[in-house]
Write a protein that holds these residues in place. Structure first.
Motif, PDB file in Angstrom:
ATOM      1  N   LEU A  69      45.981  34.993  31.280  1.00 39.82           N
ATOM      2  CA  LEU A  69      46.570  34.272  32.418  1.00 39.82           C
ATOM      3  C   LEU A  69      47.348  33.023  32.022  1.00 39.82           C
ATOM      4  CD1 LEU A  69      43.789  34.835  35.083  1.00 39.82           C
ATOM      5  CD2 LEU A  69      46.028  35.875  34.910  1.00 39.82           C
ATOM      6  N   ALA A  70      47.298  32.648  30.756  1.00 38.07           N
ATOM      7  CA  ALA A  70      48.057  31.452  30.350  1.00 38.07           C
ATOM      8  C   ALA A  70      49.330  31.829  29.610  1.00 38.07           C
ATOM      9  CB  ALA A  70      47.171  30.558  29.482  1.00 38.07           C
ATOM     10  N   TYR A  91      42.344  39.602  46.468  1.00 38.06           N
ATOM     11  CA  TYR A  91      41.007  39.410  47.081  1.00 38.06           C
ATOM     12  C   TYR A  91      40.065  40.583  46.899  1.00 38.06           C
ATOM     13  CZ  TYR A  91      42.817  35.207  49.107  1.00 38.06           C
ATOM     14  OH  TYR A  91      43.390  33.992  49.252  1.00 38.06           O
ATOM     15  N   ASP A 140      46.780  34.026  53.054  1.00 36.86           N
ATOM     16  CA  ASP A 140      48.148  33.577  52.781  1.00 36.86           C
ATOM     17  C   ASP A 140      49.142  34.709  52.576  1.00 36.86           C
ATOM     18  OD1 ASP A 140      46.804  34.127  50.389  1.00 36.86           O
ATOM     19  OD2 ASP A 140      46.901  32.067  49.647  1.00 36.86           O
ATOM     20  N   VAL A 172      41.388  29.009  37.888  1.00 32.81           N
ATOM     21  CA  VAL A 172      41.655  29.630  36.587  1.00 32.81           C
ATOM     22  C   VAL A 172      42.090  28.557  35.585  1.00 32.81           C
ATOM     23  CG1 VAL A 172      43.224  31.178  35.346  1.00 32.81           C
ATOM     24  CG2 VAL A 172      42.189  31.925  37.501  1.00 32.81           C
ATOM     25  N   ALA A 173      42.990  27.671  36.013  1.00 33.71           N
ATOM     26  CA  ALA A 173      43.451  26.585  35.132  1.00 33.71           C
ATOM     27  C   ALA A 173      42.279  25.694  34.720  1.00 33.71           C
ATOM     28  CB  ALA A 173      44.544  25.767  35.828  1.00 33.71           C
ATOM     29  N   TYR A 231      40.489  26.883  31.631  1.00 33.56           N
ATOM     30  CA  TYR A 231      41.178  26.513  30.393  1.00 33.56           C
ATOM     31  C   TYR A 231      40.979  25.026  30.092  1.00 33.56           C
ATOM     32  CZ  TYR A 231      43.564  31.059  30.130  1.00 33.56           C
ATOM     33  OH  TYR A 231      43.844  32.404  30.013  1.00 33.56           O
ATOM     34  N   ASN A 241      52.642  31.012  46.992  1.00 33.78           N
ATOM     35  CA  ASN A 241      51.735  31.385  48.081  1.00 33.78           C
ATOM     36  C   ASN A 241      51.877  30.372  49.207  1.00 33.78           C
ATOM     37  OD1 ASN A 241      50.117  29.303  46.754  1.00 33.78           O
ATOM     38  ND2 ASN A 241      48.430  29.979  48.056  1.00 33.78           N
ATOM     39  N   ILE A 246      49.443  27.133  33.339  1.00 36.18           N
ATOM     40  CA  ILE A 246      47.984  27.162  33.500  1.00 36.18           C
ATOM     41  C   ILE A 246      47.309  26.465  32.320  1.00 36.18           C
ATOM     42  CG2 ILE A 246      46.005  28.747  33.381  1.00 36.18           C
ATOM     43  CD1 ILE A 246      47.406  30.519  35.372  1.00 36.18           C
ATOM     44  N   ILE A 288      36.984  31.443  43.386  1.00 31.85           N
ATOM     45  CA  ILE A 288      37.985  32.511  43.521  1.00 31.85           C
ATOM     46  C   ILE A 288      37.855  33.053  44.947  1.00 31.85           C
ATOM     47  CG2 ILE A 288      38.682  34.769  42.504  1.00 31.85           C
ATOM     48  CD1 ILE A 288      38.815  32.586  40.423  1.00 31.85           C
ATOM     49  N   TYR A 289      38.891  33.682  45.457  1.00 28.54           N
ATOM     50  CA  TYR A 289      38.845  34.338  46.777  1.00 28.54           C
ATOM     51  C   TYR A 289      39.056  33.402  47.951  1.00 28.54           C
ATOM     52  CZ  TYR A 289      37.326  38.450  44.354  1.00 28.54           C
ATOM     53  OH  TYR A 289      37.283  39.513  43.502  1.00 28.54           O
ATOM     54  N   GLY A 290      39.501  32.175  47.677  1.00 30.33           N
ATOM     55  CA  GLY A 290      39.978  31.346  48.762  1.00 30.33           C
ATOM     56  C   GLY A 290      41.491  31.496  48.824  1.00 30.33           C
ATOM     57  N   ARG A 291      42.164  30.408  49.218  1.00 31.15           N
ATOM     58  CA  ARG A 291      43.626  30.392  49.203  1.00 31.15           C
ATOM     59  C   ARG A 291      44.080  30.677  47.773  1.00 31.15           C
ATOM     60  NH1 ARG A 291      44.648  24.821  51.018  1.00 31.15           N
ATOM     61  NH2 ARG A 291      45.692  24.625  49.017  1.00 31.15           N
ATOM     62  N   PHE A 292      45.201  31.372  47.596  1.00 31.43           N
ATOM     63  CA  PHE A 292      45.549  31.832  46.253  1.00 31.43           C
ATOM     64  C   PHE A 292      45.877  30.680  45.300  1.00 31.43           C
ATOM     65  CE2 PHE A 292      48.075  34.216  43.040  1.00 31.43           C
ATOM     66  CZ  PHE A 292      47.071  35.077  42.651  1.00 31.43           C
ATOM     67  N   ASP A 293      46.443  29.589  45.806  1.00 31.55           N
ATOM     68  CA  ASP A 293      46.694  28.462  44.890  1.00 31.55           C
ATOM     69  C   ASP A 293      45.378  27.824  44.433  1.00 31.55           C
ATOM     70  OD1 ASP A 293      46.698  27.649  47.663  1.00 31.55           O
ATOM     71  OD2 ASP A 293      47.420  25.678  47.088  1.00 31.55           O
ATOM     72  N   HIS A 294      44.358  27.879  45.271  1.00 29.93           N
ATOM     73  CA  HIS A 294      43.029  27.418  44.844  1.00 29.93           C
ATOM     74  C   HIS A 294      42.474  28.319  43.737  1.00 29.93           C
ATOM     75  CE1 HIS A 294      41.715  24.830  48.527  1.00 29.93           C
ATOM     76  NE2 HIS A 294      42.468  24.176  47.666  1.00 29.93           N
ATOM     77  N   THR A 295      42.614  29.633  43.918  1.00 34.51           N
ATOM     78  CA  THR A 295      42.165  30.581  42.898  1.00 34.51           C
ATOM     79  C   THR A 295      42.804  30.264  41.548  1.00 34.51           C
ATOM     80  OG1 THR A 295      41.679  32.369  44.443  1.00 34.51           O
ATOM     81  CG2 THR A 295      42.299  33.033  42.225  1.00 34.51           C
ATOM     82  N   ILE A 296      44.114  30.058  41.570  1.00 34.28           N
ATOM     83  CA  ILE A 296      44.821  29.829  40.296  1.00 34.28           C
ATOM     84  C   ILE A 296      44.471  28.449  39.724  1.00 34.28           C
ATOM     85  CG2 ILE A 296      47.128  29.668  39.229  1.00 34.28           C
ATOM     86  CD1 ILE A 296      46.005  32.560  40.032  1.00 34.28           C
ATOM     87  N   GLN A 297      44.255  27.483  40.606  1.00 34.57           N
ATOM     88  CA  GLN A 297      43.781  26.169  40.137  1.00 34.57           C
ATOM     89  C   GLN A 297      42.417  26.326  39.447  1.00 34.57           C
ATOM     90  OE1 GLN A 297      45.714  23.053  40.892  1.00 34.57           O
ATOM     91  NE2 GLN A 297      44.445  22.615  39.103  1.00 34.57           N
TER      92      GLN A 297
END
Lengths: 312, 312
Positions: B245-246, A182, A214, B192-193, B196, A296, A268, B181-190
């Motif tokens: 990240l991929a 964050y 989280d 990022v995906a 792509y 997470n 990803i 970005i900067y919400g729940r970490f799985d949202h952040t990574i979603q």
């Protein structure tokens, strides 16, 4: 593509079916532990004073990475608190530590370990000191003899062999890191890489990142049981995700998620991720992946605060 | 291991040496553009009203993903502002949209497109509507005939072929996403995906994430020139990162970074990342990677706000 099964909202997981390589009781992240450390990185501390103090009391030492000490200093409004919650070490290249904060903690005899090496960041430098601290109880005593409590380029901490010492030092260490995620996004990803590095180089460390939203940690490849009670599941946890951040991998089997998977390719680039999932196991969750993956778990902080979550 | 070179704090990049596949003028992210959209996801909007309004005026449409509409509604304290800055569409399964907000925007004739499909999230559903909007100007008109402006399971938006339409529709679309970005970490990574996925499925989209700290986008494989002025470099940007990240990849060549690399393997598992880097090129930076990589650039928002950054 593998298999995805949507489960009812509560199921019982029979862990005896599985070869469990590692057990994680999520409550233990917050509970008292002898060989344990809070590491504060340089971002705002986003938790209530009540939670912070409970967390502090349940960990043996506290390390601030460089400007993380500013955040600890600013977190407390009153001098009594500030004096009560002193870090064990402040570590880093000290390009962010404010003079006022440095002078304050120096006056309180906090050990300030200045490390200028360009090829590791303040987070890694702090880990090195934490690892040395738990590997050899004499290290902090040696440091205390140094004039002004400022140790420049600490030899013991630059010694590459002490990571190997760490490997032989099998007694586990729990590390709870605040502010790893964050901040600036490259910092966030550097923190993710640090989870993988720690698992590889300091496997006796159990590392957990607490964020305003989280709890994050790295699940090693193979079968892991995450254990929690039905009450914890229902009141403390929100959504969760299984995040293959080092490249695509296969989740061999899960049991205890709302959407369980088997032989499921995830990545990803592939656009296939288990996000916005949640726990439905009334006793825990089994996860077996062929590579390490980041997990997470959304935390309901207002419940963490009220609950007797910090008590054994 | 490849090569790492530490540069002086200002160098000039000779782009003519390189085969440039894509040019990104970073200022254009903020500037007026005809086929452009702001997408607001469900997190607090962390920018000043002044910056937000400039950004709004420089984009053609605004879409709120489900509870993103709550955030737009709450962002404005006064009714005049709220009525002036109406989203073009609200899209999602509407499990987060508050009733009061739904009624307000419905009363203002905002088009609310309810989509219940479980296999895509509100972000992806919104992208689908944005893609349809720019591919076929008749789509919004068709929708406007719908009673109550609430369209359930919009057929055009469930039609898988429209992504293919998107591929043939070569006119570029600029998409600026808030709160990815900067919400729940799985949202952040979603999120990022999603960068792509968009590059693959909607290559005519140029997608940028604005966060409270930085600007993120995906650099495609091959040579890219990032252009900016010396003034922008010195006053608007802070640190930057190149983030694979991929999965691991090789950065073939960079020119214009403080720490330039050549034939440099990078990956999270490898623990080798270009983070806390910065631009030193006085006219831009050349980056050539063998896979797509995420770039983040720290933004000094207080300067973005003051600067004539939004003017052409």
């Amino acid at each position: 593509m593998g298999e995805v099964v949507e489960n009812p909202d509560s199921i019982h997981v029979d862990f005896t079916k599985y070869d469990i390589k590692r057990r994680i009781d999520i409550k233990q992240v917050f509970q008292n532990c002898l060989r344990s450390c809070i590491l504060i990185l340089n971002q705002d501390i986003c938790m209530t004073k009540d939670v912070f103090i409970k967390l502090w009391k349940n960990n043996q030492i506290c390390v601030c990475a460089d400007g993380g000490a500013n955040r600890l200093y600013e977190f407390f409004q009153d001098e009594d608190d500030r004096k009560t919650y002193l870090p064990t070490y402040i570590v880093g290249d000290m390009d962010s530590l404010r003079n006022e904060v440095r002078e304050y903690y120096r006056g309180q005899n906090v050990l300030i370990i200045e490390q200028k090496c360009q090829y590791s960041n303040d987070f890694m430098k702090s880990i090195k000191v934490i690892s040395d601290h738990f590997a050899s109880p004499t290290v902090p005593k040696l440091l205390e003899t140094n004039i002004n409590h400022v140790v420049s380029g600490l030899k013991a901490s630059n010694n590459n062999t002490s990571h190997d010492q760490g490997k032989n030092d099998i007694a586990p260490v729990k590390l709870v890191v605040l502010n790893a995620i964050y901040g600036r996004f490259d910092h966030t990803i550097q923190s993710v890489a640090e989870l993988y590095r720690l698992q590889n180089q300091l496997p006796h460390f159990s590392t957990y990142y607490l964020t305003p939203k989280d709890l994050l940690f790295l699940l090693p490849a193979g079968g892991t049981s995450l254990t929690f009670t039905e009450g914890e599941r229902d009141h403390l946890f929100g959504n969760c995700g299984l995040l293959p951040l080092a490249g695509p991998c296969t989740i061999v089997k899960t049991e205890g998620l709302k959407w369980d998977v088997a032989n499921w390719r995830t990545g990803i680039l592939e656009g296939q991720l288990s996000t916005s999932n949640r726990f439905v196991g009334d006793n825990g969750c089994y996860i077996n992946s062929d590579c390490s993956i980041v997990v997470n778990i959304e935390l309901k902080w207002e419940v963490v605060e009220k609950d007797a979550f910090f008590e054994k």
